[in-house]
Scaffold this motif. Structure first.
Motif, short mmCIF file in Angstrom:
data_model
loop_
_atom_site.label_atom_id
_atom_site.label_comp_id
_atom_site.label_asym_id
_atom_site.label_seq_id
_atom_site.Cartn_x
_atom_site.Cartn_y
_atom_site.Cartn_z
N ARG A 151 0.85 -1.18 0.00
CA ARG A 151 0.00 0.00 0.00
C ARG A 151 0.89 1.24 0.00
O ARG A 151 1.88 1.29 0.73
N ARG A 153 2.56 4.63 0.78
CA ARG A 153 2.71 5.51 1.94
C ARG A 153 3.48 6.75 1.51
O ARG A 153 4.37 6.68 0.67
N ARG A 154 3.17 7.86 2.11
CA ARG A 154 3.80 9.13 1.73
C ARG A 154 5.31 9.07 1.86
O ARG A 154 6.04 9.65 1.05
N SER A 155 5.81 8.34 2.84
CA SER A 155 7.24 8.36 3.13
C SER A 155 8.09 7.53 2.18
O SER A 155 9.29 7.76 2.07
N PHE A 248 -5.91 6.52 6.68
CA PHE A 248 -4.56 6.03 6.37
C PHE A 248 -3.63 7.19 6.03
O PHE A 248 -2.46 7.19 6.42
N LYS A 249 -4.13 8.19 5.31
CA LYS A 249 -3.32 9.33 4.90
C LYS A 249 -2.79 10.12 6.09
O LYS A 249 -1.79 10.83 5.99
#
Length: 253
Positions: A151, A153-155, A248-249
């Motif tokens: 999934r 993820r921003r990182s 989630f964000k």
């Protein structure tokens, strides 16, 4: 051929200086001497030769090949050389880069490097290996994927996207090769303490190379199609994949 208790007689490691890969080779060699082929970049020759010499102390026969993930025109020759001395029972695909996520989505060359090394090269090699192993009628492939590929993820979404593509390809390869007597195991380790992650803050359930190597060997021996290390990550990712997007964000990773 793999013996009655699951020990291979031959091992090919693509990414032969990887901490996880070398630890896996050492654990295999403790069970019985075997023929090992270590393949990695020419720039890693010193470390590659040192690793080969250490493995020879187990009584194993070890050869080294130069292999560059970003030179796909050479990959067919590398695979041909690896199989030149006989069948390969287990192939471990263990190369990859983490990359800088911020550069990865703003700099073309940085994005391309991550995609080429983590996705394009493994897919091409998967095709070459599949053709060899179909002719053998036996063998196993273990490939290093990541929960980051399950999934975005921003990182780390650039790295995660490359691992996600790799994961889907090799998961599909498990179905395609099953009728040919060939097994494929997708390995999804949590954070591992290696040179790739040096300087990064380890999250909960981080692993050592020894723990991941043990999981790889057990998974290949049992013919598992997927392995999480530790196994609890399976349930962590199950939950995270079902968290609503708007929540989630906001999670801190």
């Amino acid at each position: 051929m793999i013996d009655a208790v699951g020990n291979p007689q031959s091992l090919l490691v693509l990414g032969g200086t990887s901490d996880i890969a070398l630890t896996t080779a050492k654990q295999y060699a403790k069970n019985r001497p075997l023929r090992i082929v270590l393949a990695d970049r020419p720039e890693e020759s010193e470390r590659l030769n040192a690793a080969a010499e250490e493995l020879r102390q187990t009584g194993s026969t070890v050869s080294v090949l130069h292999f560059d993930a970003r030179k796909p025109e050479t990959h067919s020759e590398v695979i041909d050389k690896a199989f030149a001395d006989g069948d390969i029972d287990v192939t471990l695909i263990a190369f990859g880069i983490q990359g800088d996520n911020e550069k990865g989505w703003t700099d073309f060359e940085a994005a391309r490097a991550i995609a080429d090394i983590n996705y394009v090269a493994p897919v091409g090699l998967g095709v070459l290996l599949a053709n060899k192993l179909k002719k053998q009628g036996h063998g196993s492939i273990a490939v290093m994927a990541s929960p980051a590929g399950e999934r975005a993820r921003r990182s780390n979404f650039v790295y995660g996207s490359s691992k996600g593509g790799l994961d889907i390809f090799y998961t599909g390869l498990t179905y395609a090769l099953e009728e040919h007597g060939v097994k494929v195991t997708v390995i999804r380790p949590n954070f591992v303490h290696t040179k790739l992650t040096a300087g990064m803050k380890p999250p909960p359930m981080s692993q050592t190379p020894e723990q991941v190597a043990a999981a790889i060997i057990d998974g290949v021996r049992k013919g598992k199609e997927e392995v999480y290390a530790p196994n609890q990550m399976r349930w962590v990712m199950f939950v995270l994949k079902h968290v609503p997007r708007f929540i989630f964000k906001k999670l801190p990773f």
